[in-house]
Design an enzyme around this catalytic site. Structure first.
Site, PDB file in Angstrom:
ATOM      1  CG  ASP A 119      -1.833  -1.151   1.373  1.00  0.00           C
ATOM      2  OD1 ASP A 119      -1.375  -2.286   1.131  1.00  0.00           O
ATOM      3  OD2 ASP A 119      -3.004  -0.960   1.748  1.00  0.00           O
ATOM      4  CG  HIS A 147      -7.168  -4.633   0.765  1.00  0.00           C
ATOM      5  ND1 HIS A 147      -5.957  -4.016   0.609  1.00  0.00           N
ATOM      6  CD2 HIS A 147      -7.953  -3.746   1.403  1.00  0.00           C
ATOM      7  CE1 HIS A 147      -6.015  -2.795   1.107  1.00  0.00           C
ATOM      8  NE2 HIS A 147      -7.216  -2.606   1.607  1.00  0.00           N
ATOM      9  CD  GLU A 194      -6.400   0.478   0.683  1.00  0.00           C
ATOM     10  OE1 GLU A 194      -7.607   0.406   0.421  1.00  0.00           O
ATOM     11  OE2 GLU A 194      -5.929   0.167   1.777  1.00  0.00           O
ATOM     12  CG  ASN A 195      -4.044   3.587   1.776  1.00  0.00           C
ATOM     13  OD1 ASN A 195      -3.588   2.452   1.861  1.00  0.00           O
ATOM     14  ND2 ASN A 195      -5.234   3.916   2.230  1.00  0.00           N
ATOM     15  CG  HIS A 212      -1.313   0.455   5.915  1.00  0.00           C
ATOM     16  ND1 HIS A 212      -1.661   1.774   5.869  1.00  0.00           N
ATOM     17  CD2 HIS A 212      -1.978  -0.132   4.886  1.00  0.00           C
ATOM     18  CE1 HIS A 212      -2.494   1.992   4.865  1.00  0.00           C
ATOM     19  NE2 HIS A 212      -2.712   0.829   4.258  1.00  0.00           N
ATOM     20  CG  ASN A 239     -10.414  -0.462   3.006  1.00  0.00           C
ATOM     21  OD1 ASN A 239      -9.328  -0.961   2.671  1.00  0.00           O
ATOM     22  ND2 ASN A 239     -10.516   0.414   3.981  1.00  0.00           N
ATOM     23  CG  HIS A 240      -8.958   3.701   1.611  1.00  0.00           C
ATOM     24  ND1 HIS A 240      -9.658   4.684   2.286  1.00  0.00           N
ATOM     25  CD2 HIS A 240      -8.266   3.019   2.557  1.00  0.00           C
ATOM     26  CE1 HIS A 240      -9.377   4.612   3.582  1.00  0.00           C
ATOM     27  NE2 HIS A 240      -8.542   3.603   3.772  1.00  0.00           N
ATOM     28  CG  HIS A 296      -6.810  -3.443   5.069  1.00  0.00           C
ATOM     29  ND1 HIS A 296      -7.388  -2.235   4.717  1.00  0.00           N
ATOM     30  CD2 HIS A 296      -7.348  -3.777   6.281  1.00  0.00           C
ATOM     31  CE1 HIS A 296      -8.241  -1.881   5.677  1.00  0.00           C
ATOM     32  NE2 HIS A 296      -8.227  -2.783   6.624  1.00  0.00           N
TER      33      HIS A 296
END
Ligand SMILES: [Fe+2]
Ligand SMILES: [Fe+2]
Length: 265
Positions: free
Chosen positions: A8, A157, A39-40, A184, A67-68, A182
């Site tokens: 991520d 994830h 995603e981030n 991190h 999820n983002h 996910h």
């Protein structure tokens, strides 16, 4: 063949540290396939088409999210503009395959490397502590029936280590790698499972480690200490790139090596 999976990417610090290292890692390990969880990437929340283009320019073949995925609305248009059978960049951005039926985007991408190896990237999301997800275990069974490639990388994830480890065993011998994202935090459990699948519970964030999983630590502490809501912002300090290299036989898809990478400034 060697596959590089980048964990991520969080905010500008994550983008900068990955840009600094991705070229020399690719060269040193003769990497043929690069998959990045992005995603981030946009300030910690989602991904924009512009940043997606930057990652493709850096050499990424496929981008995964999580999820983002819906945080930046323009990404939905970017993904939706590419037809299902397209190889366009917008089609190479994945969202988890096991979301509710009818949502935009795709959870699987199938392509061919420069040297002619067919591959597939599949993204799944856990359903433990993640409430908009359908059962990932049955979802991947049916998705794998339609995949012809031998080299298959799964980005799982998910929040719970138990669900991630269970998915590793569920897919052992059926895919090249199951790599978790996910949470991190990189986990030290990378291994080749008996059936030939490379597994790691979480690849870890590529982002600022003087933070709480990417977010400015004072803001998160304030929320824990007071229980009051507040705006979260991406931290900048102590950036590290977390990635995992998987070596596999391109004819069988079986993994032979897995190696964790964590590089700072
Ligand atoms: Fe993330
Ligand atoms: Fe996530």
């Amino acid at each position: 063949m060697n596959i590089l999976f980048v964990g991520d990417i969080f905010g500008s610090a994550g983008r900068r540290i990955v840009r600094e290292h991705i070229g020399h890692i690719r060269k040193a390990h003769e990497v043929e396939l690069i998959v990045i969880n992005a995603e981030n990437a946009a300030g910690g929340f989602g991904l924009t088409p512009q940043l997606a283009e930057e990652f493709f320019d850096m050499g990424a073949d496929v981008l995964t999210t999580g999820n983002h995925v819906w945080d930046k609305r323009e990404l939905i248009d970017y993904m939706s503009a590419a037809p299902a059978d397209s190889q366009a960049r917008g089609r190479r951005v994945l969202r988890p395959a096991n979301l509710q039926p009818g949502v935009p985007g795709y959870g699987v991408f199938e392509g061919t490397t420069a040297s002619g190896v067919d591959y597939a990237v599949l993204q799944l999301q856990g359903c433990v502590f993640m409430n908009t997800t359908n059962d990932p275990f049955h979802a991947c069974n049916s998705l794998l029936e339609d995949i012809q490639a031998k080299v298959i990388l799964v980005d799982f994830h998910a929040e719970a280590t138990s669900e991630k480890v269970a998915m590793g065993w569920h897919l052992d011998g059926r895919v090249t790698a199951v790599l978790g994202t996910h949470t991190h935090i990189p986990t030290a459990d990378e291994r080749i499972l008996p059936g030939g699948t490379a597994f790691q519970t979480d690849v870890g964030m590529s982002g600022p480690y003087d933070s709480v999983i990417g977010v400015e630590k004072e803001l998160v502490l304030h929320r824990f200490l007071t229980g009051m809501p507040g705006k979260f912002e991406a931290a900048k300090g102590n950036p590290k790139m977390c990635a995992t290299l998987v070596g596999c036989d391109p004819t069988t898809g079986r993994a032979a090596r897995i190696q964790r990478i964590m590089l700072g400034e």
